[in-house]
Design a protein around this motif. Structure first.
Motif, PDB file in Angstrom:
ATOM      1  N   ASP A 116      27.118  -7.360  -4.049  1.00  0.00           N
ATOM      2  CA  ASP A 116      26.905  -6.361  -2.990  1.00  0.00           C
ATOM      3  C   ASP A 116      27.047  -4.925  -3.503  1.00  0.00           C
ATOM      4  OD1 ASP A 116      26.467  -8.179  -1.034  1.00  0.00           O
ATOM      5  OD2 ASP A 116      28.487  -8.118  -0.196  1.00  0.00           O
ATOM      6  N   PHE A 117      27.556  -4.772  -4.718  1.00  0.00           N
ATOM      7  CA  PHE A 117      27.907  -3.443  -5.211  1.00  0.00           C
ATOM      8  C   PHE A 117      28.909  -2.760  -4.269  1.00  0.00           C
ATOM      9  CE2 PHE A 117      24.051  -4.113  -7.645  1.00  0.00           C
ATOM     10  CZ  PHE A 117      24.338  -3.535  -8.867  1.00  0.00           C
ATOM     11  N   THR A 118      29.940  -3.504  -3.881  1.00  0.00           N
ATOM     12  CA  THR A 118      30.970  -2.906  -3.036  1.00  0.00           C
ATOM     13  C   THR A 118      32.348  -3.397  -3.475  1.00  0.00           C
ATOM     14  OG1 THR A 118      30.919  -4.733  -1.449  1.00  0.00           O
ATOM     15  CG2 THR A 118      29.502  -2.857  -0.958  1.00  0.00           C
ATOM     16  N   ALA A 119      33.368  -2.654  -3.052  1.00  0.00           N
ATOM     17  CA  ALA A 119      34.741  -3.102  -3.265  1.00  0.00           C
ATOM     18  C   ALA A 119      35.567  -2.654  -2.074  1.00  0.00           C
ATOM     19  CB  ALA A 119      35.320  -2.521  -4.547  1.00  0.00           C
ATOM     20  N   LEU A 189      42.903   0.625  13.198  1.00  0.00           N
ATOM     21  CA  LEU A 189      41.443   0.667  13.334  1.00  0.00           C
ATOM     22  C   LEU A 189      40.862  -0.091  12.151  1.00  0.00           C
ATOM     23  CD1 LEU A 189      38.880   2.027  14.691  1.00  0.00           C
ATOM     24  CD2 LEU A 189      39.141   3.795  12.959  1.00  0.00           C
ATOM     25  N   ASP A 190      40.314  -1.261  12.411  1.00  0.00           N
ATOM     26  CA  ASP A 190      39.799  -2.075  11.320  1.00  0.00           C
ATOM     27  C   ASP A 190      38.314  -1.821  11.161  1.00  0.00           C
ATOM     28  OD1 ASP A 190      38.919  -3.944   9.581  1.00  0.00           O
ATOM     29  OD2 ASP A 190      39.584  -5.681  10.720  1.00  0.00           O
ATOM     30  N   GLY A 191      37.969  -0.975  10.236  1.00  0.00           N
ATOM     31  CA  GLY A 191      36.561  -0.629  10.058  1.00  0.00           C
ATOM     32  C   GLY A 191      36.126  -0.787   8.617  1.00  0.00           C
ATOM     33  N   LEU A 192      36.591  -1.885   7.994  1.00  0.00           N
ATOM     34  CA  LEU A 192      36.268  -2.063   6.577  1.00  0.00           C
ATOM     35  C   LEU A 192      34.891  -2.691   6.397  1.00  0.00           C
ATOM     36  CD1 LEU A 192      39.685  -3.136   5.092  1.00  0.00           C
ATOM     37  CD2 LEU A 192      38.415  -1.031   4.664  1.00  0.00           C
ATOM     38  N   SER A 193      33.898  -2.024   6.911  1.00  0.00           N
ATOM     39  CA  SER A 193      32.529  -2.520   6.813  1.00  0.00           C
ATOM     40  C   SER A 193      32.066  -2.517   5.366  1.00  0.00           C
ATOM     41  CB  SER A 193      31.623  -1.623   7.644  1.00  0.00           C
ATOM     42  OG  SER A 193      30.281  -1.882   7.324  1.00  0.00           O
ATOM     43  N   ARG A 194      31.220  -3.484   5.048  1.00  0.00           N
ATOM     44  CA  ARG A 194      30.599  -3.429   3.725  1.00  0.00           C
ATOM     45  C   ARG A 194      29.097  -3.252   3.869  1.00  0.00           C
ATOM     46  NH1 ARG A 194      32.604  -8.260   0.287  1.00  0.00           N
ATOM     47  NH2 ARG A 194      32.322  -9.382   2.217  1.00  0.00           N
ATOM     48  N   LEU A 195      28.696  -2.829   5.050  1.00  0.00           N
ATOM     49  CA  LEU A 195      27.269  -2.652   5.305  1.00  0.00           C
ATOM     50  C   LEU A 195      26.814  -1.277   4.834  1.00  0.00           C
ATOM     51  CD1 LEU A 195      27.249  -4.046   8.956  1.00  0.00           C
ATOM     52  CD2 LEU A 195      26.725  -5.276   6.835  1.00  0.00           C
ATOM     53  N   LEU A 225      29.660   0.829  -5.041  1.00  0.00           N
ATOM     54  CA  LEU A 225      29.720   0.874  -6.499  1.00  0.00           C
ATOM     55  C   LEU A 225      28.314   1.066  -7.038  1.00  0.00           C
ATOM     56  CD1 LEU A 225      32.170  -2.118  -7.042  1.00  0.00           C
ATOM     57  CD2 LEU A 225      32.724   0.321  -6.886  1.00  0.00           C
ATOM     58  N   MET A 226      28.227   1.474  -8.276  1.00  0.00           N
ATOM     59  CA  MET A 226      26.934   1.736  -8.913  1.00  0.00           C
ATOM     60  C   MET A 226      26.849   0.907 -10.198  1.00  0.00           C
ATOM     61  SD  MET A 226      26.097   4.407  -7.001  1.00  0.00           S
ATOM     62  CE  MET A 226      27.170   5.021  -5.703  1.00  0.00           C
ATOM     63  N   PRO A 227      25.642   0.732 -10.709  1.00  0.00           N
ATOM     64  CA  PRO A 227      25.561   0.140 -12.049  1.00  0.00           C
ATOM     65  C   PRO A 227      26.178   1.121 -13.056  1.00  0.00           C
ATOM     66  CG  PRO A 227      23.384   0.813 -11.264  1.00  0.00           C
ATOM     67  CD  PRO A 227      24.338   1.058 -10.144  1.00  0.00           C
ATOM     68  N   ALA A 228      26.827   0.597 -14.072  1.00  0.00           N
ATOM     69  CA  ALA A 228      27.461   1.476 -15.053  1.00  0.00           C
ATOM     70  C   ALA A 228      26.398   2.187 -15.878  1.00  0.00           C
ATOM     71  CB  ALA A 228      28.365   0.671 -15.965  1.00  0.00           C
ATOM     72  N   PRO A 229      26.505   3.514 -16.031  1.00  0.00           N
ATOM     73  CA  PRO A 229      25.562   4.184 -16.923  1.00  0.00           C
ATOM     74  C   PRO A 229      25.868   3.767 -18.358  1.00  0.00           C
ATOM     75  CG  PRO A 229      27.106   5.758 -15.950  1.00  0.00           C
ATOM     76  CD  PRO A 229      27.494   4.399 -15.467  1.00  0.00           C
TER      77      PRO A 229
END
Ligand SMILES: Cc1cc2nc3c(=O)[nH]c(=O)nc-3n(C[C@H](O)[C@H](O)[C@H](O)COP(=O)(O)OP(=O)(O)OC[C@H]3O[C@@H](n4cnc5c(N)ncnc54)[C@H](O)[C@@H]3O)c2cc1C
Ligand SMILES: Cc1cc2nc3c(=O)[nH]c(=O)nc-3n(C[C@H](O)[C@H](O)[C@H](O)COP(=O)(O)OP(=O)(O)OC[C@H]3O[C@@H](n4cnc5c(N)ncnc54)[C@H](O)[C@@H]3O)c2cc1C
Lengths: 481, 252
Positions: A116-119, A189-195, A225-229
């Motif tokens: 997902d490119f998320t953490a 407030l639970d708003g840990l969206s990964r969208l 997150l991003m792909p590592a340069p």
């Protein structure tokens, strides 16, 4: 411990502390004088205050308990991350009626999802530690700033931190997908969206990003997150003036295929300050130029950043815009080039108390602004030294003023005068008194004096709606009590 | 006099090396490559000798894949005069072994007739610490390894070496081999004007075949493993507990 912490606390404070202890687990509350002093001192050691106690919860539920306990007892809360903030937002201002709530024990990654490119990460995790964990997965979290070894993700979110990669990846706001926040009444407030896309009405998380802890306590963050340069080309260049630096920036925007990740400028004094900050630093370039630029291009896949950098610089060397420069041939050299930029901060800190600013103006007016502001300082504080540097691409300049040494006028008065002079010039350039460091307690008054009425009304209404008792980071950003 | 400086293209010192999934070596695909740091020191030393007037010409040579010409350009940008690229492999994962490198260098020395060869004491990728010594043996020249200071005096060089017990100063007759240690000097940056000039400096391309040297590996890699990670520490609550734990671990 008992006697050390009892010292100096009046009876009412003592009583409050006792009641707080009754409501919370014992190892969460500390009133040990040494520890309280450490958590009440800012990064430069310029400002120290005192708190009733330091609370160090380990989980969201413990934060909520602590917040509820404080709400019941009418104790103000100062949320605190890595204490690297430069606006005094994390330092208490009312001795013994506020607690510091440090997130440092909440420092785990809850999940990291390469697909997902998320953490999702807890607010107290130190930025650099997080970046390293992410890098180990072949990914990249682009937020980068000099304080990254100490500042925390919760602090970054709360200040909407910028840093050196903003021109490519945006400020913290652009990197946040969701938040978990403990509100001033203790609700979560639970708003840990990964969208990445979510247009279900108002985007509440935006309220807490850049709120500097005035609306609640951020306990966890969901980030992009991003792909590592894989390839990074780093150059340090010498030019004749800030105008030329800005011209070079314009060219870089056009000629570097949007792969530029940093473009910093530094003044003639940069090298001397860097040496003072890091004495054994080997300088990459001869000193003696009027302006320096640090340029970084990064990419991955089938691009050759070295070639891009060289072609770009060839043109601007060719017509004389760039006078001299070095291109890092190894990561060690790239690191040393960045150390010049970071050592400058260190060097200024070593010169003692001074005015630090964080201003922004439209890019097209940056050079004029700096010239005019520096001239005004020279007129009103002859002998003071201006150190102007910053993130060119963002129109962001740290125009710092080192006071006149050994003057009869006290340093604090000189700083105050310098600030007034700068703000007066800044107002004429439609600039901001806080580009990336926030308002905190340091600039709350200056902001209050400038903010238009409608905006102020809205800000106050939001604050009162979420924190009606004004216990969450009192007098930070907006002064209502 | 003329100095020959061999330079090797290796994985950048600051890159965290990763082992290939099949354990056959370190993954070098899309990894930042740079000049071996000890070779950077060798190039710098040659340039300093030239600046002092002890050297007239610096020739750099690299043996490996075609991409090593980037490494040579770096050396030219630092201040070397010309470069020789000996292409001996197609795949970046192929490491040319010290003996083959030394044999090729011996041929280059025959052609170029330098008075001194300055090389790194080892390459940071395989840490062999052998090429300089092998080259000295093949040529029958004297060698001064692990140099922390080099002074050329007429037909000899005075070299201070970093040995276990401290520093040792020896004198070698020229021609000679010198290998560099970390404290010999701090290499300069490649300046922008010099990077531009370096593009016009001569870079001659050869192959291992041109020198008649067989570069087929003689060693085979059995296994490559990442070093064991450090196990997590523990926090102790008191001095007594600390002492107890240390006793348990058998260190006190
Ligand atoms: C050497 C140096 C270089 C810097 N460079 C940059 C730069 O390039 N760009 C930039 O933008 N900033 C920079 N900064 C400023 C600073 O590092 C950032 O503002 C950083 O984001 C602050 O993080 P922190 O964890 O230290 O927060 P703190 O200083 O602890 O807190 C900052 C504010 O956020 C609030 N806060 C902290 N954590 C939470 C939380 N979990 N929930 C709610 N509120 C919270 C605090 O109450 C306070 O108001 C620099 C600072 C230093 C010392
Ligand atoms: C063929 C087609 C393709 C589309 N593709 C996409 C797409 O790829 N991505 C996407 O996000 N959307 C897409 N849409 C949806 C739509 O185009 C967008 O939502 C667009 O932003 C709506 O703009 P509008 O000016 O037509 O607004 P309207 O339809 O007029 O209004 C939309 C809403 O905004 C309010 N509003 C409008 N103007 C104002 C104003 N000035 N001030 C306050 N409120 C206002 C209205 O009250 C209403 O609630 C597509 C629609 C069509 C028909």
């Amino acid at each position: 411990m008992g006697s050390a912490e009892a010292l100096g606390k009046d009876a009412a404070a003592h009583q409050k502390l006792k009641m707080l202890r009754e409501r919370l687990e014992s190892d969460i509350v500390t009133a040990d004088a040494d520890i309280v002093a450490r958590y009440s001192t800012d990064w430069h050691g310029d400002v120290t205050s005192s708190a009733l106690a330091v609370l160090r919860p380990r989980a969201t539920e413990e934060v909520a308990q602590a917040v509820r306990a404080c709400a019941e007892l009418g104790i103000g809360i100062v949320p605190q991350g890595g204490r690297t903030g430069l606006a005094l937002g994390a330092i208490p201002d009312a001795p013994e009626t506020q607690v510091v709530l440090s997130l440092e024990r909440m420092n785990r990654i809850r999940s990291l999802d390469p697909a997902d490119f998320t953490a999702v990460v807890e607010a107290g995790m130190v930025l650099e530690a997080f970046k390293e964990e992410v890098a180990a997965q072949g990914l990249f979290f682009p937020l980068a700033l000099g304080a990254q070894g100490s500042c925390q993700l919760g602090g970054n979110v709360s200040t909407n931190a910028g840093g050196v990669n903003v021109l490519r990846y945006g400020m913290t706001r652009e990197l946040v997908l969701g938040l978990e926040v403990v509100l001033p009444d203790g609700r979560v407030l639970d708003g840990l969206s990964r969208l990445r896309k979510d247009n279900r009405g108002l985007d509440l998380k935006q309220l807490f990003i850049g709120a500097e802890g005035t609306l609640g306590i951020v306990t966890a963050v969901s980030v992009k997150l991003m792909p590592a340069p894989e390839k990074v080309a780093t150059a340090l260049l010498a030019l004749d003036s800030l105008e030329d630096v800005i011209e070079l920036y314009r060219r870089a925007r056009q000629q570097c295929c949007d792969l530029m990740s940093a473009f910093e400028f530094m003044p003639p004094l940069a090298f001397a300050l860097a040496k003072e900050g890091i004495p054994d630093l080997a300088l990459p370039l001869e000193p003696g130029h009027e302006a320096y630029a640090l340029v970084e291009i990064s990419g991955s896949g089938f691009v050759d950043t070295d070639v891009l950098m060289e072609r770009f610089l060839e043109l601007s060397m060719g017509d004389g815009l760039v006078r001299d420069g070095v291109v890092a041939q190894s990561q060690a050299q790239a690191r040393s080039i960045w150390l010049v930029r970071e050592g400058m901060n260190e060097g200024q800190a070593r010169r003692g108390k001074h005015l630090r600013t964080d201003l922004s103006v439209p890019l097209s007016r940056l050079a004029d602004f700096v010239t005019e502001a520096e001239n005004s300082i020279a007129d009103s504080l002859p002998g003071a030294i201006c150190v102007s540097y910053g993130h060119v691409g963002d129109g962001n300049v740290h125009l710092n003023v080192l006071p006149v040494p050994d003057a009869t006028e006290p340093v604090d008065d000189q700083i105050c005068r310098a600030k007034a002079v700068l703000n007066e010039v800044l107002d004429r350039y439609d600039g901001s008194i806080s580009a990336e460091h926030g308002l905190g307690r340091l600039k709350a008054m200056d902001f209050g004096a400038r903010v238009p009425a409608v905006q102020r009304d809205l800000l106050e209404a939001i604050k009162r709606a979420i924190d009606p008792n004004l216990t969450m980071n009192p007098r930070c950003q907006i002064v209502l009590n | 006099m003329k100095v020959l400086v061999p330079v090797k293209r290796v994985i950048d010192y600051n890159v965290k090396a990763r082992v290939k999934a099949d354990g056959s070596g370190v993954d070098l695909a899309n990894v930042k490559m740079s000049m071996n740091p000890f070779d950077e020191i060798a190039v710098e030393e040659a340039i300093r000798l030239k600046e002092k007037g002890a050297v007239e010409e610096i020739v750099v040579v690299s043996i490996g894949v075609k991409q090593a010409q980037e490494t040579l350009r770096t050396a030219l940008a630092m201040g070397a005069d010309r470069a020789i690229l000996v292409v001996a492999a197609d795949d970046v994962h192929t490491d040319i072994e010290p003996l083959a490198v030394a044999k090729i260098l011996a041929k280059v020395v025959e052609e170029e007739a330098p008075k001194m060869v300055i090389l790194g004491k080892q390459a940071i990728d395989n840490d062999m610490n052998a090429t300089g010594q092998m080259l000295a043996a093949l040529l029958g020249w004297g060698q001064a390894t692990f140099a922390s200071e080099v002074v050329v005096e007429g037909e000899a060089a005075k070299v201070t070496r970093e040995v276990d017990g401290g520093l040792q100063t020896i004198e070698v007759k020229l021609p000679a081999i010198v290998t560099t240690d970390l404290r010999l000097n701090e290499p300069r940056y490649a300046s922008l004007p010099n990077i531009m000039k370096a593009k016009k400096k001569p870079l001659e391309e050869k192959t291992a075949d041109d020198y008649g040297v067989d570069v087929t590996p003689r060693l085979s890699v059995v296994k490559t493993e990442e070093p064991q990670g450090r196990s997590a520490g523990i926090k102790v609550g008191s001095v007594d507990e600390l002492v107890a734990k240390l006793k348990e671990a058998g260190v006190v």
